[in-house]
Design an enzyme around this catalytic site. Structure first.
Site, PDB file in Angstrom:
ATOM      1  N   HIS A 155      47.224  37.441  32.865  1.00  0.00           N
ATOM      2  CA  HIS A 155      46.942  38.500  33.833  1.00  0.00           C
ATOM      3  C   HIS A 155      47.819  39.697  33.475  1.00  0.00           C
ATOM      4  O   HIS A 155      48.963  39.530  33.040  1.00  0.00           O
ATOM      5  CB  HIS A 155      47.209  38.007  35.260  1.00  0.00           C
ATOM      6  CG  HIS A 155      46.096  37.151  35.785  1.00  0.00           C
ATOM      7  ND1 HIS A 155      45.340  37.475  36.882  1.00  0.00           N
ATOM      8  CD2 HIS A 155      45.580  35.990  35.320  1.00  0.00           C
ATOM      9  CE1 HIS A 155      44.425  36.544  37.084  1.00  0.00           C
ATOM     10  NE2 HIS A 155      44.545  35.624  36.160  1.00  0.00           N
ATOM     11  N   ARG A 200      33.634  34.693  37.338  1.00  0.00           N
ATOM     12  CA  ARG A 200      34.340  33.759  38.217  1.00  0.00           C
ATOM     13  C   ARG A 200      35.702  34.328  38.646  1.00  0.00           C
ATOM     14  O   ARG A 200      35.869  34.783  39.769  1.00  0.00           O
ATOM     15  CB  ARG A 200      34.507  32.401  37.498  1.00  0.00           C
ATOM     16  CG  ARG A 200      34.726  31.224  38.424  1.00  0.00           C
ATOM     17  CD  ARG A 200      36.131  31.123  38.976  1.00  0.00           C
ATOM     18  NE  ARG A 200      37.157  31.114  37.937  1.00  0.00           N
ATOM     19  CZ  ARG A 200      38.453  31.251  38.174  1.00  0.00           C
ATOM     20  NH1 ARG A 200      38.890  31.399  39.410  1.00  0.00           N
ATOM     21  NH2 ARG A 200      39.321  31.264  37.185  1.00  0.00           N
ATOM     22  N   ASP A 201      36.639  34.361  37.733  1.00  0.00           N
ATOM     23  CA  ASP A 201      37.994  34.820  38.072  1.00  0.00           C
ATOM     24  C   ASP A 201      37.949  36.266  38.576  1.00  0.00           C
ATOM     25  O   ASP A 201      38.668  36.643  39.503  1.00  0.00           O
ATOM     26  CB  ASP A 201      38.883  34.722  36.819  1.00  0.00           C
ATOM     27  CG  ASP A 201      40.370  34.662  37.147  1.00  0.00           C
ATOM     28  OD1 ASP A 201      40.754  35.112  38.234  1.00  0.00           O
ATOM     29  OD2 ASP A 201      41.145  34.181  36.306  1.00  0.00           O
ATOM     30  N   CYS A 226      41.714  41.260  43.035  1.00  0.00           N
ATOM     31  CA  CYS A 226      41.891  42.574  43.657  1.00  0.00           C
ATOM     32  C   CYS A 226      42.958  43.442  42.973  1.00  0.00           C
ATOM     33  O   CYS A 226      44.076  43.577  43.460  1.00  0.00           O
ATOM     34  CB  CYS A 226      42.221  42.451  45.137  1.00  0.00           C
ATOM     35  SG  CYS A 226      41.835  43.980  46.003  1.00  0.00           S
ATOM     36  N   ASN A 258      42.978  40.192  35.518  1.00  0.00           N
ATOM     37  CA  ASN A 258      43.000  39.525  34.217  1.00  0.00           C
ATOM     38  C   ASN A 258      43.134  40.574  33.120  1.00  0.00           C
ATOM     39  O   ASN A 258      42.842  41.745  33.330  1.00  0.00           O
ATOM     40  CB  ASN A 258      41.676  38.800  33.995  1.00  0.00           C
ATOM     41  CG  ASN A 258      41.531  37.595  34.886  1.00  0.00           C
ATOM     42  OD1 ASN A 258      42.029  36.533  34.578  1.00  0.00           O
ATOM     43  ND2 ASN A 258      40.866  37.766  36.010  1.00  0.00           N
ATOM     44  N   HIS A 267      45.462  32.369  28.885  1.00  0.00           N
ATOM     45  CA  HIS A 267      44.848  33.069  30.020  1.00  0.00           C
ATOM     46  C   HIS A 267      45.924  33.946  30.659  1.00  0.00           C
ATOM     47  O   HIS A 267      46.831  33.435  31.312  1.00  0.00           O
ATOM     48  CB  HIS A 267      44.320  32.013  31.000  1.00  0.00           C
ATOM     49  CG  HIS A 267      43.676  32.561  32.237  1.00  0.00           C
ATOM     50  ND1 HIS A 267      42.324  32.448  32.486  1.00  0.00           N
ATOM     51  CD2 HIS A 267      44.189  33.230  33.300  1.00  0.00           C
ATOM     52  CE1 HIS A 267      42.039  33.008  33.663  1.00  0.00           C
ATOM     53  NE2 HIS A 267      43.155  33.489  34.177  1.00  0.00           N
TER      54      HIS A 267
HETATM   55 ZN    ZN Z   1      43.093  34.231  36.076  1.00  0.00          ZN
END
Ligand code: ZN
Length: 311
Positions: free
Chosen positions: A210, A16-17, A241, A250, A208
């Site tokens: 990045h 997904r992400d 991207c 991520n 979560h």
């Molecule tokens: Zn994310």
């Protein structure tokens, strides 16, 4: 000495992400193939897809088909991201095991991303949570821009705690704190986690991150040192991207699992299978991926090899 949780709970968000903004056309079959391959690695939860409006995110228009066609493995939770009630209805109808209801720590990001106020999002969450529970599902909260917002810049802990309080009042049992734009640091992570823990001792916290500025694993470790064992990561480190200037991928699942393995935290994930998944992803996005482990292999292999070959 570090005191760490003995085990980690990994949510793989690559399908997904990661793929949402891959910049390459990914077919429905490829997405299903990736989820199926990830199911065999031992990750506890997979964010399969996102039930956003197909006009807003065309790459997720096949959400129903992906969710219905994956081969489910016993013990793996197949989660779907949902931005609103309509998305939640679609996700439940398509057979999602669990919902990740997204909302933001700031008004500006919530408006731009979800086209509604934070108050509306919280109200939506309460309804989605009730709907999910009536069908035996869980709906957790994924909170964006917790450590900083592209529109409102710095986000105070008081503001984050206030939004968490509203979601807890609306029934949330698990809240994922997301550093959407990659501006967190280990000290900020520990400070916020400590306060959330102190106020809501039974609330499940997930992280979560990045790796936009190379702090992803440091932030993750900071959370683990305070006992947070639940985190999101993306196979291959893909997401938003990573090849563009201002890369916002991520944290990479195999790199994170590798670090945890080295410091004695079990994740139940088979690293070799996960690295194979990273190669699958690399072929899908047709670009080099940020994964370090896919390139260098596990530290343990190097150490064992040099031991054996040294006279
Ligand atoms: Zn994310």
């Amino acid at each position: 000495m570090m005191t760490l949780p003995s085990a980690a709970f990994v949510t793989e968000v690559g399908p997904r992400d990661g793929l949402q903004s891959a910049g390459t056309e990914i077919s429905t079959q490829q997405k299903i193939g990736l989820v199926d391959a990830l199911s065999a690695t031992g990750v506890q939860r997979i964010e399969v897809t996102s039930f956003v409006h197909p006009k807003l995110v065309p790459s997720m228009a096949d959400a129903e088909e992906v969710m219905r066609s994956i081969h489910r493995r016993e013990g793996v939770i197949y989660q779907a991201l949902v931005p609103n009630l309509r998305g939640a209805e679609r996700a439940i109808a398509a057979g999602a095991d669990e919902l990740n209801v997204v909302l933001s720590a700031t008004e500006s990001f919530n408006q731009r991303n979800l086209n509604m106020s934070v108050a509306q999002s919280v109200e939506n969450y309460a309804q989605i949570n009730a709907m999910a529970r009536s069908t035996g599902l869980r709906a957790e909260v994924g909170m964006s821009v917790v450590f900083g917002c592209p529109y409102e810049r710095a986000v105070s802990e008081a503001q984050v705690l206030e939004v968490i309080e509203r979601t807890v009042d609306a029934g949330a049992e698990e809240v994922l704190l997301a550093d959407t734009i990659g501006v967190a640091n280990p000290r900020a992570v520990q400070s916020l986690v400590a306060q959330v823990r102190a106020r809501w001792p039974t609330l499940t916290i997930g992280l979560h991150f990045h790796d936009t500025r190379g702090l992803g694993l440091a932030n993750l470790l900071a959370g683990f040192q305070l006992g947070v064992s639940r985190f999101d990561a993306s196979v291959g480190g893909i997401g938003a991207c990573p090849f563009a200037p201002g890369a916002t991928g991520n944290i990479c699942t195999e790199d994170a699992v590798h670090m945890l393995e080295l410091i004695g935290v079990q994740s139940g994930v088979d690293l070799e299978l996960l690295i194979e998944c990273a190669r699958l992803v690399e072929a899908m996005v047709q670009q080099p991926i940020p994964s370090r482990l896919a390139r260098a292999g596990r530290a343990q292999r190097v150490l064992q090899r040099s031991e054996a070959s040294t006279p």
